[in-house]
Enzyme design. Structure first.
Site, PDB file in Angstrom:
ATOM      1  CD  GLN A  14     -76.678 -48.963  26.082  1.00 20.55           C
ATOM      2  OE1 GLN A  14     -77.105 -49.867  25.404  1.00 20.55           O
ATOM      3  NE2 GLN A  14     -76.155 -49.163  27.272  1.00 20.55           N
TER       4      GLN A  14
ATOM      5  N   GLY B 204     -77.124 -48.210  33.184  1.00 20.99           N
ATOM      6  CA  GLY B 204     -77.151 -48.080  34.643  1.00 20.99           C
ATOM      7  C   GLY B 204     -78.402 -47.392  35.116  1.00 20.99           C
ATOM      8  CG  HIS B 205     -81.581 -49.053  36.218  1.00 21.66           C
ATOM      9  ND1 HIS B 205     -81.445 -49.757  35.050  1.00 21.66           N
ATOM     10  CD2 HIS B 205     -81.850 -49.942  37.172  1.00 21.66           C
ATOM     11  CE1 HIS B 205     -81.636 -51.030  35.307  1.00 21.66           C
ATOM     12  NE2 HIS B 205     -81.879 -51.167  36.580  1.00 21.66           N
TER      13      HIS B 205
ATOM     14  N   GLY C  34     -84.220 -41.818  31.563  1.00 23.84           N
ATOM     15  CA  GLY C  34     -85.075 -42.109  32.719  1.00 23.84           C
ATOM     16  C   GLY C  34     -85.915 -43.347  32.456  1.00 23.84           C
ATOM     17  CE  LYS C  35     -83.127 -46.649  28.172  1.00 24.28           C
ATOM     18  NZ  LYS C  35     -82.303 -45.439  28.155  1.00 24.28           N
TER      19      LYS C  35
ATOM     20  CG  ASP D 142     -77.705 -41.639  30.467  1.00 23.93           C
ATOM     21  OD1 ASP D 142     -77.629 -42.750  31.001  1.00 23.93           O
ATOM     22  OD2 ASP D 142     -76.757 -41.094  29.877  1.00 23.93           O
TER      23      ASP D 142
END
Ligand code: IMP
Length: 427
Positions: free
Chosen positions: A223, A40-41, A15-16, A13
């Site tokens: 991840q 998830g994004h 911010g990739k 998480d």
């Protein structure tokens, strides 16, 4: 022309998605190399918001190939649902390619993920219950079913029969659940196979040919380093290899074809799920960061645990991944805090250490040692150059650079693509 791996430098998480989206502008191929729909994004197209868990955000660029590599585990139900939602937004998915040797998440994997997690009781890991872990377990038990198997119905039926023989024994004998029916799964998955045909190919060859013809390739990890099956905080980890080495195996390219490795790190730290987190803040500052940073899981909606930036973690991520630079995200979230802290070492059993310990017991006993820096009041969402940042924010960024010994390639100051301060050419 070059190849870049983007890897999470913390517990996921980071911010990739935003950084991938930004760098994808210069890429010809965007490749996802591990994980499944546990990631998830959020994507926003023409004011419509969509959450993607499996299909990489590169799909938004029609002129770039978007590849799901062999290291990813694929739930066909999720794959086609996401594709349909993208279609509704006018995104056709014509540019999507999927590896023929990626493993499938099967219905029994999802059931097992939930049963196993419940059985762990107080020792639960906090998995996303999407069947990702059990699918990787079957892969390594050589019981897994790969997408390419769907194109060989007889082989698929036999593999499924054997897998079900095993899993129904576990489901009924250990968890007291009903057995799953071969015919139901068979029909559903063979129908998925037909729909998959147009997307599936040898993606390792595709990527190799792109590299050989001097294309820009972006490898996107899901991840993060601290959730890596080997190098993360085991057993509180995911079942794949988010680290940069995973890009080579999970995409099917030689490590010598990787030019640069960018670690993505939030300006603070978060973790979702159980497990050690030395700089966790359980006070009102943690709550402030959670609210301001919208730190709630995209996949499960769980509130993320929040804490100060951990320099020990970042140095570890730099070493394990061979990072060539760092991208800092969500710096804007720290605005308005009078003081910001960076952990530069841990106190373990009375000794000061600067290397991240592998042993879980030791890690749980570590107390963070902080360096305090003055905060900044200003809203920095409009900053586009480093000089636009208030001096104290610049000082914070410089300290991260000094502590990690790495260049900072970009700083994100908000969710929009343009809310980015580029500092180094990545490609
Ligand atoms: P699993 O990947 O569902 O097996 O979950 C194992 C651990 O990894 C749990 O602590 C999850 O919360 C965590 N995890 C899995 N995917 C992500 C992610 O994309 N971001 C952050 N944590 C994740």
């Amino acid at each position: 022309m070059s190849t870049v791996v983007l890897v999470g430098a913390q517990w996921g998480d980071e911010g990739k998605g935003k950084v991938t989206d930004y760098l994808a502008q210069q890429a010809d191929l965007v490749v996802r190399y591990q994980g499944g729909n546990n990631a998830g994004h959020t994507i926003i197209v023409d004011q419509t918001t969509l959450q993607l868990h499996l299909i990489p955000s590169g799909i938004l660029y029609k002129d770039k190939l978007c590849v799901i590599g062999n290291g990813v585990v694929i739930d066909p139900e999720v794959f086609f649902e996401e594709l349909e939602n993208l279609n509704k937004m006018g995104i056709t998915g014509e540019n999507l390619r999927v590896s023929d040797i990626a493993h499938l998440i099967m219905p029994y994997h999802k059931l097992l993920d939930a049963f196993e997690e419940d059985k762990r009781g107080e020792m639960k890991l906090g998995t996303t219950k999407r069947g990702v872990g059990p699918a990787y377990v079957d892969k390594y038990a050589r019981r897994g079913i790969r997408i390419g198997d769907l194109f060989e119905p007889d082989l698929f039926r036999e593999k499924l029969r054997r897998a079900l023989e095993y899993h129904n024994f576990i489901l009924t004998g250990i968890y007291g659940a009903k057995p799953l029916k071969q015919s139901e799964i068979e029909d559903k998955y063979l129908a998925y196979g037909e729909r998959f045909k147009k997307y599936v190919q040898d993606t390792s060859l595709l990527i190799y040919e792109a590299v050989k013809s001097d294309k820009n390739v972006l490898f996107e990890g899901a991840q993060g380093t601290l959730l890596d099956i080997d190098h993360g905080t085991y057993p509180y980890v995911t079942c794949s290899q988010p680290v940069s080495g995973g890009a080579a195996t999970g995409a099917g390219i030689g490590p010598n074809y990787i030019d640069k490795i960018v670690g993505v790190a939030k300006a603070y730290t978060t973790r979702v799920g159980e497990g050690p987190f030395p700089t966790e803040l359980t006070d009102e500052i943690g709550d402030y960061i959670r609210e301001k940073g919208h730190e709630f899981g995209t996949t499960t909606g769980r509130p993320r645990r929040c804490g100060w930036l951990d320099g020990v973690v970042l140095k570890y991520a730099a070493r394990i991944n061979g990072l060539t630079s760092i991208a800092i995200t969500k710096l804007d979230v720290l605005s308005s805090l009078p003081v910001v802290k960076i952990c530069t070492g841990y106190k373990l059993d009375g000794k000061y250490i600067e290397n991240f310990p592998h042993n879980l017991g030791e890690l749980l006993r570590c107390e963070p040692v902080y360096e305090e820096l003055p905060g900044w009041e200003e809203d920095i969402g409009g900053a586009r150059k480093i000089e636009d940042l208030p001096p104290n924010a610049q000082r914070y960024v410089r300290r991260i650079q000094e502590i990690t010994g790495l260049k900072i390639s970009l700083i994100a100051v908000g969710p929009a693509r343009e809310q980015t301060i580029p500092l180094e050419d990545v490609f």
